[in-house]
Design a protein around this motif. Structure first.
Motif, PDB file in Angstrom:
ATOM      1  N   ARG A   1      52.891  45.403  47.095  1.00  0.00           N
ATOM      2  CA  ARG A   1      52.593  45.132  48.604  1.00  0.00           C
ATOM      3  C   ARG A   1      52.103  46.506  49.257  1.00  0.00           C
ATOM      4  N   ARG A   2      51.883  47.357  48.505  1.00  0.00           N
ATOM      5  CA  ARG A   2      51.246  48.803  48.966  1.00  0.00           C
ATOM      6  C   ARG A   2      49.843  48.477  49.636  1.00  0.00           C
ATOM      7  N   ILE A   3      49.227  47.618  48.878  1.00  0.00           N
ATOM      8  CA  ILE A   3      47.780  47.547  49.503  1.00  0.00           C
ATOM      9  C   ILE A   3      47.621  45.901  49.599  1.00  0.00           C
ATOM     10  N   GLY A   4      47.003  45.169  50.782  1.00  0.00           N
ATOM     11  CA  GLY A   4      46.481  43.886  50.835  1.00  0.00           C
ATOM     12  C   GLY A   4      44.977  43.967  50.855  1.00  0.00           C
ATOM     13  N   PHE A   5      44.385  43.379  50.139  1.00  0.00           N
ATOM     14  CA  PHE A   5      42.904  43.175  50.429  1.00  0.00           C
ATOM     15  C   PHE A   5      42.277  41.800  51.050  1.00  0.00           C
ATOM     16  N   VAL A   6      41.437  42.080  51.933  1.00  0.00           N
ATOM     17  CA  VAL A   6      40.778  41.083  52.257  1.00  0.00           C
ATOM     18  C   VAL A   6      39.303  41.036  52.011  1.00  0.00           C
ATOM     19  N   THR A   7      38.687  39.859  51.306  1.00  0.00           N
ATOM     20  CA  THR A   7      37.490  40.189  50.453  1.00  0.00           C
ATOM     21  C   THR A   7      36.806  38.835  50.418  1.00  0.00           C
ATOM     22  N   SER A   8      35.562  39.014  50.355  1.00  0.00           N
ATOM     23  CA  SER A   8      34.602  37.876  50.309  1.00  0.00           C
ATOM     24  C   SER A   8      33.505  38.268  49.127  1.00  0.00           C
ATOM     25  N   GLY A   9      32.988  37.020  48.712  1.00  0.00           N
ATOM     26  CA  GLY A   9      31.652  37.163  47.919  1.00  0.00           C
ATOM     27  C   GLY A   9      32.071  37.804  46.406  1.00  0.00           C
ATOM     28  N   PRO A  10      31.194  37.948  45.685  1.00  0.00           N
ATOM     29  CA  PRO A  10      31.751  38.656  44.402  1.00  0.00           C
ATOM     30  C   PRO A  10      32.745  39.790  44.573  1.00  0.00           C
ATOM     31  N   ALA A  11      32.688  40.739  45.431  1.00  0.00           N
ATOM     32  CA  ALA A  11      33.570  41.540  45.762  1.00  0.00           C
ATOM     33  C   ALA A  11      35.079  41.152  45.316  1.00  0.00           C
ATOM     34  N   TYR A  12      35.230  40.001  45.716  1.00  0.00           N
ATOM     35  CA  TYR A  12      36.723  39.082  45.239  1.00  0.00           C
ATOM     36  C   TYR A  12      37.052  39.350  43.878  1.00  0.00           C
ATOM     37  N   MET A  13      35.996  39.098  43.126  1.00  0.00           N
ATOM     38  CA  MET A  13      36.150  39.030  41.626  1.00  0.00           C
ATOM     39  C   MET A  13      36.531  40.463  41.228  1.00  0.00           C
ATOM     40  N   HIS A  14      35.714  41.505  41.732  1.00  0.00           N
ATOM     41  CA  HIS A  14      36.031  42.927  41.258  1.00  0.00           C
ATOM     42  C   HIS A  14      37.570  43.326  41.628  1.00  0.00           C
ATOM     43  N   VAL A  15      37.980  42.878  43.180  1.00  0.00           N
ATOM     44  CA  VAL A  15      39.229  43.337  43.446  1.00  0.00           C
ATOM     45  C   VAL A  15      40.306  42.551  42.644  1.00  0.00           C
ATOM     46  N   ARG A  16      39.820  41.127  42.212  1.00  0.00           N
ATOM     47  CA  ARG A  16      41.172  40.695  41.332  1.00  0.00           C
ATOM     48  C   ARG A  16      41.060  41.491  39.858  1.00  0.00           C
ATOM     49  N   GLU A  17      40.070  41.763  39.535  1.00  0.00           N
ATOM     50  CA  GLU A  17      39.979  42.531  38.225  1.00  0.00           C
ATOM     51  C   GLU A  17      40.648  44.043  38.294  1.00  0.00           C
ATOM     52  N   CYS A  18      40.557  44.647  39.356  1.00  0.00           N
ATOM     53  CA  CYS A  18      40.922  46.041  39.332  1.00  0.00           C
ATOM     54  C   CYS A  18      42.371  46.126  39.673  1.00  0.00           C
ATOM     55  N   PHE A  19      42.848  44.925  40.718  1.00  0.00           N
ATOM     56  CA  PHE A  19      44.395  45.153  41.379  1.00  0.00           C
ATOM     57  C   PHE A  19      44.906  43.585  41.104  1.00  0.00           C
ATOM     58  N   PRO A  20      45.331  43.359  39.920  1.00  0.00           N
ATOM     59  CA  PRO A  20      45.942  42.173  39.605  1.00  0.00           C
ATOM     60  C   PRO A  20      47.031  41.596  40.341  1.00  0.00           C
TER      61      PRO A  20
END
Ligand SMILES: Cc1ncc(C[n+]2csc(CCOP(=O)(O)OP(=O)(O)O)c2C)c(N)n1
Ligand code: SF4
Ligand code: SF4
Lengths: 618, 210
Positions: free
Chosen positions: A238-257
């Motif tokens: 819970r150190r970082i929460g992400f709000v994301t849209s479009g393909p950036a979501y895929m990259h976020v999930r890849e990097c910060f599972p």
């Protein structure tokens, strides 16, 4: 492409975002679809053209495409149009008012932003247009979502009486991923019903409708807050929460599972309530969006001041893992994971080249010979490569059709140094029909001293060879009326004796014609006549070769720019005065050469001859 | 199926068939039940520019792009392009390189130099390279278009599924459209496999010698 057309409901296929969208549009029961080609959106309509029971067209430009879709929607047909990001700028005049009047049949506009700029003149964030025009925005992250969201977009459009913007990026359009397709649901056309108070946008009628447009946003916000397209994915870190849209979501999930992610698909109006809920459960909140800080700014305006976004992340380019990881890791003070272990090797640049025998080379070869005597305003298409090696014969490229107006402006703003220069505008056939015609009319009307060269290669080459009104074929390959460029420019007011038609392969003729026309202080038009090498109209002939013993090493043929001609060996010669110069002996790759004969006249000693003595057309 | 993702980067020059090879590979992975994403950025319609395609497959694939330093396999259709993308390999990943040298016009006209030996450059940087002379093999088989099949054959023993599955994906396409091409493609695939096994043996020998 055809695999998606024939696929039975519930089959799983590997589809590009563009093919997935086409399938979704068809399944949604759309009856009218239109577009002007533009990377990365082009294949949507190429794919849609293969489906039955739906009208699909190439329009002459994006504004017309949108207007065709609007007419379809007004008539009660579910209607769709697609364009690349800059296309929406062209279509924006119609857009800004149709979002006041609303829709009858669902109206979905797919706009493809070239994030990363693989083939565009700018990298704009078209989500601005959604905000500007008060319309909801959906942002898919991959093919499956693109397919689902376009279907939902039609529902949303009808439920809220508004066009819907489906915002795509290159990574959605051109990535292939697994999609499970469904069934078509028919939507009958209700037919146009006259309603002038709604559709005739006089000030009084428009004023009457604007309150409803504003009120609609409250309803849309409520829908966004509860939409299944916006979902919270919990995570234990819970150190970082992400709000994301479009393909950036895929990259976020890849990097910060392990991080919590608020995944937004229905991104405008921004569901502030969902973000607030997320913010309370994490130490840092980071908005990851491509490319501008639009959700971020909306959230800040709504009072969420302690959020990160573009303070950490770049405002241009894709937010791929190699960009995200270094940008985010600093936030929690973690050391960077090790990057690549192998060093970067950079052999040499390899820019795209024109195809062997591309007819555009004949014009650029001639312009490069006249370089000191002309200013050359250019346009967008394969011929933009004329700015590069070896021609260096293009001075400007801004937006489609701009070569005309810019040339006129240059003509009217001459200095002492440029007063005797010829002003040349170079434009492709598709581009001329898209936006060039009004500019030429302006040149004629205002007595510009400009020579416009229309490169009629009978296709839209740059985007992969689409039909247009100058090709004699429609999107679906049927015969269509073929525009006559000479008659067209004459109708625009160019004097008949100032309209010249040339074979671009005849280098001396092209050179002479340009030289003559820049000398005449009046609007003139030169139209080239050879088709694009990749088009169905091109006939290949037997290849040529360079006779080694005859070649003097002058390398003049290299200046034609044909990639089939290369330097085979060089020799350094010493002149009588002791200075040295380099001779470049050339060769022709017979596998690439089409036998167009363009280079023949560039060779003084006549060393370029048929590769086989008895060359016949194949 | 475990959580391992296989990352394959294919690179070459516009018009060489990079995208077709990536498509076949992706279809083969999907037929194995993997989730799969295939990404490509090819600038413009014209020939001659740099083309890459990223193929990722596994139980669940998120990002469609391969991060530099994480490719398991680099498949280069041209040798200098292989060197350009070699930094995308993970430690221990393999570069499968077609040794053909294709100089762009800016090189042949003397503005830039083509490196004398891109494979040596890669090896000097520590990259494990397997050389495949796909151009010569294709010429011997009588059709330059076979390069694609040869390169796929070359990587067939480096995949987490049997080589025969990849072969079937290629041959299946021809069976439908051009049955006359089935046999020569099978031979090309096999030739590619053998060439890479020979190349692999060379690499191991070098490792022992050094
Ligand atoms: C507003 C806008 N729409 C679409 C595009 C994409 N696009 C770039 S060039 C081009 C047309 C090229 O065709 P043509 O003018 O015939 O020249 P060619 O490429 O055939 O030489 C298109 C559609 C764009 N850049 N801007
Ligand atoms: S695609 Fe056509 S217009 Fe474009 S460079 Fe090739 S031949 Fe020229
Ligand atoms: S004839 Fe000359 S210009 Fe035409 S394709 Fe062959 S080498 Fe190129």
């Amino acid at each position: 492409m055809s695999a998606a057309v024939q696929a039975q409901p519930h089959t799983r296929l590997l589809l590009s975002g563009n093919d997935a969208i086409a399938r979704g549009v068809w399944e949604a029961g759309a009856k009218v679809a239109s577009a002007y080609p533009g990377t990365p959106s082009t294949e949507i309509l190429e794919s849609l053209a293969l489906y039955p029971d739906l009208y699909a067209e190439w329009s002459v430009n994006e504004k017309v495409a949108l207007e065709v879709a609007i007419g379809g929607s007004m008539s009660g047909a579910r209607s769709f149009c697609a364009m690349k990001h800059v296309g929406l700028n062209v279509a924006s005049d119609a857009l800004m008012t149709i979002t006041v009047a609303g829709v009858v049949g669902g109206l979905v506009i797919a706009v493809a932003d070239d994030v990363g700029m693989s083939s565009s003149q700018n990298e704009q964030d078209s989500r601005y247009w959604g905000r500007f025009a008060h319309m909801p925005i959906l942002e898919p992250a991959d093919s499956q979502e693109a397919y689902e969201m376009v279907k939902y977009a039609f529902e949303l459009s009808e439920a809220c009486n508004t066009p819907v913007l489906l915002r795509l990026t290159t990574r959605v359009c051109h990535v292939k991923a697994v999609v499970e397709v469904g069934e078509r649901v028919a939507h009958d056309i209700t037919g146009f019903a006259s309603d002038p108070r709604r559709w005739v946008m006089t000030p009084a009628n428009a004023k009457g409708q604007i309150p409803a447009q504003i009120a609609r946003e409250t309803k849309l916000l409520a829908l966004a807050e509860s939409s299944p397209l916006n979902r919270m994915e919990d995570g234990k870190d819970r150190r970082i929460g992400f709000v994301t849209s479009g393909p950036a979501y895929m990259h976020v999930r890849e990097c910060f599972p392990d991080s919590p992610v608020l995944k937004l698909g229905f991104t405008y109006p921004v569901p502030v309530g969902l973000v607030e809920k997320m913010a309370s459960g994490v130490a840092h909140l980071v908005v990851v969006e491509e490319t501008e800080p639009l959700m971020e700014n909306d959230l800040k305006a709504a009072g969420l001041s302690r959020i990160h976004g573009k303070d950490l992340l770049p405002r241009l380019g894709e937010l791929t893992p190699n960009v995200l990881i270094p940008a985010i890791h600093g936030l929690v003070g973690e050391p960077l994971p090790k990057g690549s272990v192998y060093p970067k090797i950079d052999p040499f640049p390899r820019p795209p080249t024109m195809c062997p025998a591309c007819p555009h080379m004949g014009v650029y070869y001639s312009l490069s010979r006249l370089r000191k005597q002309v200013q050359i305003s250019g346009d967008i298409g394969c011929y933009t490569l004329g700015a590069g090696h070896p021609w260096n014969a293009l001075d400007t490229t801004i937006s489609m059709g701009a070569s005309m107006g810019i040339a006129l402006g240059m003509d009217k703003a001459r200095s002492e140094a440029t007063k005797d220069k010829g002003v040349v505008a170079v434009i492709g056939d598709s581009t001329f029909l898209h936006m060039g015609m009004p500019g030429l009319l302006d040149i004629v009307y205002n007595r510009g001293n400009v020579t416009a060269i229309i490169l009629d290669n009978r296709t839209t080459g740059m985007t992969g060879g689409q039909n247009h009104p100058g090709t004699g074929k429609s999107l679906t390959g049927e015969d269509a009326p073929r525009i006559d460029f000479a008659k067209l420019v004459e109708a625009l007011g160019v004097a008949p004796e100032r309209i010249r038609t040339v074979d671009p392969y005849l280098l001396p003729v092209v050179y002479k014609t340009i030289k003559e026309e820049i000398a005449v202080p009046a609007p003139s038009v030169i139209i080239t006549t050879r088709p694009c090498v990749l088009s169905e109209f091109y006939d290949r002939l037997s290849p040529l070769k360079v006779i080694d013993e005859t070649c003097t090493g002058c390398a003049n043929c290299i200046k034609v720019g044909c990639p089939a001609i290369t330097v085979k060996r060089t020799e350094t010669r010493t002149r009588a005065d002791g200075t040295t110069h380099e001779l470049k002996f050339t060769t022709i790759d017979t596998a690439m050469c089409t036998g167009c004969r363009m280079c023949v006249e560039s060779c003084g000693p006549k060393a370029i001859v048929p590769a086989q003595p008895t060359a016949v057309a194949q | 199926m475990n959580d391992v993702i296989t990352n394959i980067l294919i690179c070459g020059i516009g018009g060489q068939g990079v995208m077709t090879a990536a498509e076949i590979l992706a279809q083969a992975a999907m037929a194995q039940g993997f989730d799969c994403k295939k990404s490509e950025i090819a600038g413009m319609a014209q020939r001659g520019g740099v083309v890459t395609s990223h193929v990722r497959f596994g139980r669940k694939v998120w990002s469609p792009v391969i991060t530099p330093g994480s490719a398991d396999l680099l498949v280069a259709f041209e040798v200098a392009e292989g060197s350009r993308w070699a930094d995308h390999l993970r430690p221990g990943g393999t570069a499968m390189v077609n040794t053909i040298r294709l100089a762009p016009p800016i090189v042949s006209s003397g503005l830039y130099k083509y490196p004398a030996d891109p494979v040596a450059q890669m090896r000097a940087a520590g990259v494990p390279v397997i050389e495949v002379d796909a151009g010569t093999i294709a010429r011997d088989l009588g059709n330059l278009r076979l390069v694609n099949t040869i390169m796929l054959g070359a990587i067939a023993d480096h995949l987490p599924f049997p080589a025969s599955e990849l072969e079937e994906q290629i041959v299946g396409r021809f069976r439908e459209r051009k049955p006359a091409m089935v046999e020569v493609n099978q031979r090309a695939f096999e030739a590619g496999r053998q060439a890479s096994q020979r190349g692999n043996a060379d690499v191991s020998a070098r490792a022992v010698n050094s």
